[in-house]
Design a protein around this motif. Structure first.
Motif, short mmCIF file in Angstrom:
data_model
loop_
_atom_site.label_atom_id
_atom_site.label_comp_id
_atom_site.label_asym_id
_atom_site.label_seq_id
_atom_site.Cartn_x
_atom_site.Cartn_y
_atom_site.Cartn_z
N TRP A 196 0.83 -1.21 0.00
CA TRP A 196 0.00 0.00 0.00
C TRP A 196 0.87 1.25 0.00
O TRP A 196 0.60 2.19 -0.76
CB TRP A 196 -0.93 -0.03 1.21
CG TRP A 196 -1.87 1.13 1.33
CD1 TRP A 196 -3.11 1.24 0.76
CD2 TRP A 196 -1.66 2.33 2.09
NE1 TRP A 196 -3.68 2.45 1.12
CE2 TRP A 196 -2.82 3.14 1.93
CE3 TRP A 196 -0.62 2.80 2.89
CZ2 TRP A 196 -2.95 4.39 2.54
CZ3 TRP A 196 -0.75 4.05 3.49
CH2 TRP A 196 -1.91 4.83 3.31
N ARG B 60 1.23 4.20 -2.74
CA ARG B 60 1.09 5.63 -2.41
C ARG B 60 2.27 6.44 -2.95
O ARG B 60 2.12 7.60 -3.31
CB ARG B 60 1.04 5.82 -0.89
CG ARG B 60 -0.28 5.46 -0.23
CD ARG B 60 -1.41 6.39 -0.60
NE ARG B 60 -1.09 7.80 -0.46
CZ ARG B 60 -1.11 8.49 0.68
NH1 ARG B 60 -1.45 7.86 1.81
NH2 ARG B 60 -0.82 9.77 0.71
N LEU C 159 -5.82 -3.39 -3.88
CA LEU C 159 -5.10 -2.41 -4.70
C LEU C 159 -5.44 -2.59 -6.18
O LEU C 159 -5.64 -3.71 -6.65
CB LEU C 159 -3.60 -2.55 -4.49
CG LEU C 159 -3.09 -2.26 -3.08
CD1 LEU C 159 -1.59 -2.52 -2.99
CD2 LEU C 159 -3.40 -0.83 -2.65
N PRO D 210 -3.58 4.58 -4.06
CA PRO D 210 -4.81 4.61 -3.27
C PRO D 210 -4.95 5.96 -2.58
O PRO D 210 -3.99 6.71 -2.45
CB PRO D 210 -4.62 3.49 -2.26
CG PRO D 210 -3.14 3.44 -2.06
CD PRO D 210 -2.53 3.80 -3.40
#
Length: 358
Positions: free
Chosen positions: A254, A258, A324, A342
């Motif tokens: 994650w 980002r 994702l 995200p």
């Protein structure tokens, strides 16, 4: 489909294969072999049905090939390719001894698939190619499925297990991500860069310590790389984390998606870490062997940035790797997956000063 789902057909197939026949009583008969638990986790992604034609990349001990043979049954077939001749010869002998007549073992470059033996209904790889090879997509029928680990970003340790559905035009269609890491494919003609900005064996370690920081790599500044690498090695401040493994793996991909300023992967000793770095500070979440915050100082702004990112992940509902989004981008020889960023509810770089530049 989560990594905890094991259909009864797969459980039954694994029960019918004598693991000791392929891996020995100590399960160490060959060095390159995928643990049974990992095979059990990833085979459901392939959605194998009796009578299918399967291409396997990475023979290893031959155990996973035998499980695939059990799944396709006598009307199906499995072609297994490995670059190491001795593994192929050994597996072929063991398959014949076990009575698996539907298995073909080939020595060759798995990156090229099995030309001349297509089409296949399914393809599974137990080794990580540099990207999704065009040959694999061409050799799998329209609507077929490819399950393979792929590097999802130009940074170390960004691999995920992908499930790719092949379109009518023999291009990647829908792509799903799942937790999984495999060794890089051994292909002499390909660049095997692991995206390390700087790597060095420290004090007789078995493997090198490294930093993988695209923001430093883009500058070409060796002195800056040495400075950040040294700060990473010397970072001594530590705080416990309430996130354990494997959940921390979902946070890792994650944060890579980002792509905050200063994003850095690092490894020292037995510890692998993800975080952010600047010229003056380093801050990481250690992924294993113990999950913890690691920084150069208790008041390090990069430590605050990492904690902000962790809080953002929690407030987003602790999204899993499967949540994702990813798209395929054409590259020389195939396609590479690109993570879509995200959203998060907190600023990932509060109080951190990053160097200007590309």
């Amino acid at each position: 489909m989560t990594d905890t789902t094991t259909p009864s057909a797969i459980t039954a197939a694994m029960d019918r294969v004598d693991e000791r026949h392929y891996r020995g009583t100590d399960r160490r008969a060959v060095r390159q072999t995928t643990p049974t638990s990992v095979i059990e986790r990833h085979l459901p992604l392939l959605d194998v049905e009796p009578g299918m034609r399967i291409l396997e990349i990475g023979t290893g001990s031959g155990y996973s090939t035998a499980v695939l043979a059990e799944l396709v049954g006598p009307e199906g077939s499995v072609v297994s390719v490995d670059v190491e001749d001795d593994l192929v010869t050994r597996a072929d002998r063991l398959h014949r001894e076990a009575g698996y007549t539907m298995i073909t073992s080939l020595a060759g470059d798995g990156y090229q698939g099995a030309p001349g033996r297509e089409p296949f209904d399914r393809l599974i790889a137990w080794t990580t190619p540099p990207h999704l090879p065009e040959a694999w997509v061409e050799q799998v029928r329209s609507g077929g499925v490819i399950v393979s680990p792929l590097v999802c970003a130009p940074i170390a340790y960004s691999t995920a297990m992908t499930r790719v559905v092949v379109t009518d035009e023999h291009t990647p269609g829908s792509i799903g991500l799942h937790r999984g890491q495999y060794v890089p494919m051994t292909t002499p003609t390909l660049d095997r860069s692991r995206y390390a900005t700087l790597a060095r064996v420290i004090d007789g370690e078995r493997g090198p310590s490294y930093i993988s920081a695209p923001w430093i790599t883009a500058t070409g500044d060796r002195e800056l790389a040495e400075t950040v690498f040294t700060r990473m090695l010397d970072a001594s401040h530590s705080e416990p984390s309430d996130i354990g493994w494997p959940e921390i793996e979902h946070f890792k991909l994650w944060i890579i998606a980002r792509d905050p300023a200063g994003l850095t992967m690092a490894h020292r000793g037995k510890e692998t870490m993800v975080g952010v770095t600047t010229e003056e500070h380093v801050g990481f979440m250690s992924l294993f062997p113990d999950t913890r915050l690691v920084a150069d100082a208790p008041d390090s702004p990069t430590a605050s940035a990492v904690l902000d990112l962790l809080q953002g992940w929690k407030e987003a509902g602790r999204p899993r790797i499967e949540n994702l989004r990813v798209r395929a981008t054409a590259t020389a020889g195939g396609w590479r997956p690109v993570l879509e960023s995200p959203t998060a509810s907190s600023s990932p770089t509060r109080g951190v000063r990053f160097p200007e530049g590309p």
